[in-house]
Design a protein around this motif. Structure first.
Motif, PDB file in Angstrom:
ATOM      1  N   ASP A 247      13.006  -9.736  32.352  1.00  0.00           N
ATOM      2  CA  ASP A 247      13.928  -8.629  32.653  1.00  0.00           C
ATOM      3  C   ASP A 247      15.123  -9.077  33.477  1.00  0.00           C
ATOM      4  N   PHE A 248      15.153 -10.355  33.847  1.00  0.00           N
ATOM      5  CA  PHE A 248      16.229 -10.832  34.722  1.00  0.00           C
ATOM      6  C   PHE A 248      17.536 -10.847  33.946  1.00  0.00           C
ATOM      7  N   TYR A 249      18.585 -10.305  34.536  1.00  0.00           N
ATOM      8  CA  TYR A 249      19.868 -10.240  33.843  1.00  0.00           C
ATOM      9  C   TYR A 249      20.333 -11.638  33.470  1.00  0.00           C
ATOM     10  N   ARG A 250      21.149 -11.716  32.431  1.00  0.00           N
ATOM     11  CA  ARG A 250      21.704 -13.006  32.037  1.00  0.00           C
ATOM     12  C   ARG A 250      23.213 -12.868  31.880  1.00  0.00           C
ATOM     13  N   VAL A 251      23.954 -13.699  32.581  1.00  0.00           N
ATOM     14  CA  VAL A 251      25.410 -13.728  32.413  1.00  0.00           C
ATOM     15  C   VAL A 251      25.858 -15.174  32.323  1.00  0.00           C
ATOM     16  N   ASP A 252      26.430 -15.542  31.192  1.00  0.00           N
ATOM     17  CA  ASP A 252      27.031 -16.868  31.050  1.00  0.00           C
ATOM     18  C   ASP A 252      27.942 -16.864  29.838  1.00  0.00           C
ATOM     19  N   THR A 253      28.635 -17.981  29.648  1.00  0.00           N
ATOM     20  CA  THR A 253      29.587 -18.062  28.541  1.00  0.00           C
ATOM     21  C   THR A 253      28.982 -18.759  27.326  1.00  0.00           C
ATOM     22  N   ALA A 254      27.697 -19.097  27.394  1.00  0.00           N
ATOM     23  CA  ALA A 254      27.104 -19.914  26.347  1.00  0.00           C
ATOM     24  C   ALA A 254      26.773 -19.086  25.107  1.00  0.00           C
ATOM     25  N   THR A 298      23.183 -12.110  42.440  1.00  0.00           N
ATOM     26  CA  THR A 298      24.060 -11.026  41.990  1.00  0.00           C
ATOM     27  C   THR A 298      25.248 -11.599  41.241  1.00  0.00           C
ATOM     28  N   CYS A 299      25.667 -10.899  40.200  1.00  0.00           N
ATOM     29  CA  CYS A 299      26.851 -11.307  39.445  1.00  0.00           C
ATOM     30  C   CYS A 299      28.063 -10.555  39.963  1.00  0.00           C
ATOM     31  N   VAL A 300      29.166 -11.261  40.066  1.00  0.00           N
ATOM     32  CA  VAL A 300      30.414 -10.658  40.541  1.00  0.00           C
ATOM     33  C   VAL A 300      30.896  -9.578  39.563  1.00  0.00           C
ATOM     34  N   ARG A 343      28.695 -28.921  37.539  1.00  0.00           N
ATOM     35  CA  ARG A 343      29.097 -28.895  36.139  1.00  0.00           C
ATOM     36  C   ARG A 343      27.841 -28.851  35.278  1.00  0.00           C
ATOM     37  N   SER A 344      27.892 -28.015  34.234  1.00  0.00           N
ATOM     38  CA  SER A 344      26.713 -27.873  33.379  1.00  0.00           C
ATOM     39  C   SER A 344      26.881 -28.688  32.112  1.00  0.00           C
ATOM     40  N   VAL A 345      25.806 -28.822  31.358  1.00  0.00           N
ATOM     41  CA  VAL A 345      25.872 -29.582  30.105  1.00  0.00           C
ATOM     42  C   VAL A 345      26.829 -28.936  29.114  1.00  0.00           C
ATOM     43  N   ASP A 346      27.107 -27.622  29.272  1.00  0.00           N
ATOM     44  CA  ASP A 346      28.047 -26.990  28.346  1.00  0.00           C
ATOM     45  C   ASP A 346      29.454 -26.888  28.928  1.00  0.00           C
ATOM     46  N   GLY A 347      29.750 -27.704  29.930  1.00  0.00           N
ATOM     47  CA  GLY A 347      31.125 -27.816  30.398  1.00  0.00           C
ATOM     48  C   GLY A 347      31.552 -26.755  31.397  1.00  0.00           C
ATOM     49  N   MET A 348      30.643 -25.855  31.774  1.00  0.00           N
ATOM     50  CA  MET A 348      30.971 -24.850  32.788  1.00  0.00           C
ATOM     51  C   MET A 348      31.147 -25.546  34.139  1.00  0.00           C
ATOM     52  N   THR A 349      32.095 -25.075  34.939  1.00  0.00           N
ATOM     53  CA  THR A 349      32.237 -25.608  36.291  1.00  0.00           C
ATOM     54  C   THR A 349      32.225 -24.460  37.295  1.00  0.00           C
ATOM     55  N   ASP A 377      17.206 -19.620  29.052  1.00  0.00           N
ATOM     56  CA  ASP A 377      18.306 -18.692  29.335  1.00  0.00           C
ATOM     57  C   ASP A 377      18.791 -18.790  30.782  1.00  0.00           C
ATOM     58  N   HIS A 378      17.910 -19.214  31.664  1.00  0.00           N
ATOM     59  CA  HIS A 378      18.258 -19.224  33.084  1.00  0.00           C
ATOM     60  C   HIS A 378      18.463 -20.625  33.625  1.00  0.00           C
ATOM     61  N   GLY A 379      18.670 -21.597  32.708  1.00  0.00           N
ATOM     62  CA  GLY A 379      19.171 -22.884  33.158  1.00  0.00           C
ATOM     63  C   GLY A 379      18.272 -24.095  33.053  1.00  0.00           C
ATOM     64  N   VAL A 382      17.294 -27.468  35.287  1.00  0.00           N
ATOM     65  CA  VAL A 382      17.625 -27.306  36.701  1.00  0.00           C
ATOM     66  C   VAL A 382      18.882 -26.448  36.862  1.00  0.00           C
ATOM     67  N   ARG A 383      18.864 -25.575  37.854  1.00  0.00           N
ATOM     68  CA  ARG A 383      20.035 -24.772  38.187  1.00  0.00           C
ATOM     69  C   ARG A 383      20.172 -24.695  39.696  1.00  0.00           C
ATOM     70  N   MET A 384      21.328 -24.259  40.136  1.00  0.00           N
ATOM     71  CA  MET A 384      21.521 -24.042  41.576  1.00  0.00           C
ATOM     72  C   MET A 384      21.315 -22.571  41.899  1.00  0.00           C
ATOM     73  N   SER A 394      28.143 -20.355  42.576  1.00  0.00           N
ATOM     74  CA  SER A 394      26.977 -21.013  43.171  1.00  0.00           C
ATOM     75  C   SER A 394      25.836 -21.334  42.217  1.00  0.00           C
ATOM     76  N   ALA A 395      25.639 -20.531  41.179  1.00  0.00           N
ATOM     77  CA  ALA A 395      24.330 -20.573  40.506  1.00  0.00           C
ATOM     78  C   ALA A 395      24.346 -21.350  39.198  1.00  0.00           C
ATOM     79  N   CYS A 396      25.015 -22.497  39.176  1.00  0.00           N
ATOM     80  CA  CYS A 396      25.187 -23.290  37.949  1.00  0.00           C
ATOM     81  C   CYS A 396      23.865 -23.520  37.205  1.00  0.00           C
ATOM     82  N   LYS A 397      23.837 -23.074  35.953  1.00  0.00           N
ATOM     83  CA  LYS A 397      22.658 -23.297  35.101  1.00  0.00           C
ATOM     84  C   LYS A 397      22.874 -24.567  34.288  1.00  0.00           C
ATOM     85  N   TRP A 398      21.805 -25.172  33.810  1.00  0.00           N
ATOM     86  CA  TRP A 398      21.881 -26.393  32.984  1.00  0.00           C
ATOM     87  C   TRP A 398      22.765 -27.437  33.677  1.00  0.00           C
ATOM     88  N   ILE A 399      22.607 -27.528  34.994  1.00  0.00           N
ATOM     89  CA  ILE A 399      23.478 -28.402  35.796  1.00  0.00           C
ATOM     90  C   ILE A 399      23.222 -29.867  35.454  1.00  0.00           C
TER      91      ILE A 399
END
Ligand SMILES: Nc1nc2c(c(=O)[nH]1)N[C@H]1C(S)=C(S)[C@@H](COP(=O)(O)O)O[C@H]1N2
Ligand SMILES: [Mo]
Length: 541
Positions: A247-254, A298-300, A343-349, A377-379, A382-384, A394-399
């Motif tokens: 049930d944990f929310y998911r927000v990313d660009t992937a 929390t997501c901005v 930085r994540s494996v999908d280029g997010m910074t 889905d949540h990284g 490893v994630r921060m 702060s919460a970089c997934k797939w770091i």
């Protein structure tokens, strides 16, 4: 049978309408073949380089923050499916147009299809995670397939003016048989390519799946404090204190959730003021002293009253200990770097203040979420997670990389898109129950919800009914300042429409401002309220 109807001065072939329909179908089939071929190639090259994903990713990158925010609000977690559906609709429309064009100008249509492929290739190469020219291959393959097929089908549809006497094709007619055979073959080949592409894609991620299945989280040397029983309220409709992973929310660009194989994953730590750069494997992390902490994320982009907040038990390595080992000093002790860019494996910074992650708070490189290895889905692997900061800082997934730098020198992904470089979580509160427009009966109605001010702590929550006075809610016990607090308020509901409003005060003594702001650039502010209609209690429709 070909018939003609004569209008003075014009000759209209009766079959021209159906030929046009067939041209549309040819275009659509060419589009389908292009996507199938491209996705198959992408499965072989890199799933993210497929045209739909690449163009979708490009759209995500260039969409202005308010529009992106609107999309997240409208479509929630299905925003990505809506985007991909939109792309397929646009591709279909263009395919139909090219099909019609091919009826008259075969070559122009074939060239058009090729040009269209260039768009996909350019989008793939322009993505932040694109590393090589190979990313242009899927769109190119797709464009070639579409172009050739369109040319071929248009040839079959073309009206034959000069036909040999023994040809199966009527003079002035078109090659129905040839057309049907080509269409069937192309459709079958496209379906085959799609199936094969799926097969390849799943084989590709099987290493990652196996590596996750093999993870045994070691018992942590510093387990989280157990949640005091007084911290958990049982009010129907109130979100649980610990949010289950599913049930944990998911927000990313992937658009494709990265499937990282933990056995080959490495984390690099380097940059300004790093005296001993580190490269760590997943095993290296698991062998270190692990801690376990309950932290609310929390997501901005969370609107006032919104769902993008969750509370989980995270297991992992204290980030500060790694930084110290690498010789990093926070700015307050003379360190040259004030920004930690992950930085994540999908280029997010994402950029995090070095001071914050080294000030004693439980900034974690997490490997576990609620006792399980991180979900993909949540990284995974490893994630921060850093208490007190919005996820996007702060919460970089797939770091896979941590670079020490400065805010002056580098703008990470969201900052380039007008979000604030520094973004501590704003104090917020939410009414979970009753829901807006609920119709409770009169009498005692349990109003309940959550309030959060990570790393500062919540001191009080108040409720107001209509324009009445603020009244204190019953606050559940505090677990830690890094987690949200549940609250409840027994309301003596009287018939009619009522507005319930909530506000919280954090431990710095600051009460949530009434001033409503949007989520850009550093998080929404304002009070959450819900309108409910209390029934008469005697008579229900
Ligand atoms: N690689 C990557 N990490 C990311 C993001 C992202 O888009 N890509 N989004 C961030 C944002 S905006 C938030 S709010 C959190 C959300 O984490 P969750 O999806 O596990 O809830 O992840 C952060 N980490
Ligand atoms: Mo976010």
């Amino acid at each position: 049978m070909r018939r003609e109807c004569r209008i003075p001065g014009v000759t209209i072939e009766n079959s021209s309408v159906s030929r046009r329909l067939l041209a549309c179908a040819s275009g659509l089939l060419a589009g389908f073949a292009a996507l199938a071929a491209a996705e198959l190639a992408a499965a072989a090259v890199r799933p993210e380089a497929g045209p739909v994903k690449a163009v979708g990713g490009w759209v995500v990158d260039v969409t202005p923050a308010p529009v992106k925010d609107w999309a997240i609000r409208q479509f929630g977690t299905s925003d990505k499916s809506v985007l991909q559906l939109g792309i397929v609709v646009v591709v279909s429309a263009i395919a139909v147009a090219l099909g019609l064009l091919a009826l008259r100008h075969r070559r122009a249509a074939a060239v058009g299809a090729l040009l269209f492929g260039v768009t996909g290739a350019a989008a793939a190469l322009g993505r932040p995670d694109s590393a090589s020219w190979a990313d242009a291959v899927p769109s190119t393959v797709g464009a070639l397939a579409a172009s050739a097929l369109l040319y071929l089908l248009a040839g079959r549809l073309a009206v034959n003016r000069d036909i040999a006497p023994d040809s199966p094709v009527e003079a002035g007619g078109w090659d129905r048989r040839g057309f049907l055979i080509s269409v069937s073959a192309a459709a079958a080949a496209s379906a085959g390519a799609t199936a094969w592409g799926r097969e390849l894609a799943s084989a590709r991620s099987s290493g990652a799946l196996a590596s996750r299945a093999a993870v045994r989280l070691p018992a942590s040397g510093a387990p989280a404090r157990s949640v005091p029983s007084g911290a958990v309220l049982r009010v129907p409709g109130l979100k649980p204190f610990i949010t289950p992973n599913r049930d944990f929310y998911r927000v990313d660009t992937a658009l494709v959730v990265p499937k990282v194989d933990a056995t080959t994953w490495r984390l690099r730590l380097h940059g300004k003021g790093v005296r001993r750069p580190l490269t760590l494997s997943f095993e290296d992390l698991l062998e270190r002293e692990l801690i376990e902490r309950d932290i609310t994320l929390t997501c901005v982009s969370n609107e006032v009253g919104g769902p993008y907040v969750g509370n989980a038990r995270w297991t992992g390595v204290p980030l500060a200990s790694l930084l110290q080992e690498a010789g990093v000093k926070p700015p307050s002790r003379g360190g040259p770097a004030d920004q930690l860019v992950s930085r994540s494996v999908d280029g997010m910074t994402l950029g995090t203040p070095v001071e914050d992650v080294m000030d004693g708070r439980d900034a974690i490189l997490a490997v576990g979420m609620n006792g399980r290895p991180l979900p993909f889905d949540h990284g995974f692997p490893v994630r921060m997670v850093v208490p007190g900061l919005y996820g996007y800082v702060s919460a970089c997934k797939w770091i896979e990389d941590i670079e020490l730098t400065t805010f002056a020198d580098y703008d990470p992904y969201w900052v380039k898109r007008n979000w604030a470089p520094r973004a501590p979580v704003k104090t917020q509160s939410r009414i979970d129950t009753p829901k807006a427009f609920a119709r409770p009966g009169p009498g005692t109605v349990m109003v309940a919800g959550v309030a959060w001010a990570q790393h500062r702590g919540i001191d009080s929550v108040e409720i107001r009914v209509d324009d009445g006075p603020w009244e204190p809610a019953d606050l559940a016990a505090e677990h830690t300042t890094d987690t949200w607090r549940q609250w409840s308020f027994p309301w003596n509901a009287t018939p009619g429409s009522h507005t319930l409003t909530v506000r919280a005060t954090d431990r710095t003594g600051e009460t949530q401002t009434e001033k409503r702001t949007g989520t850009v650039p550093d998080g929404a502010s304002g009070w959450h309220s819900v309108l409910v209609n209390v029934d008469q209690g005697v008579w229900r429709k």
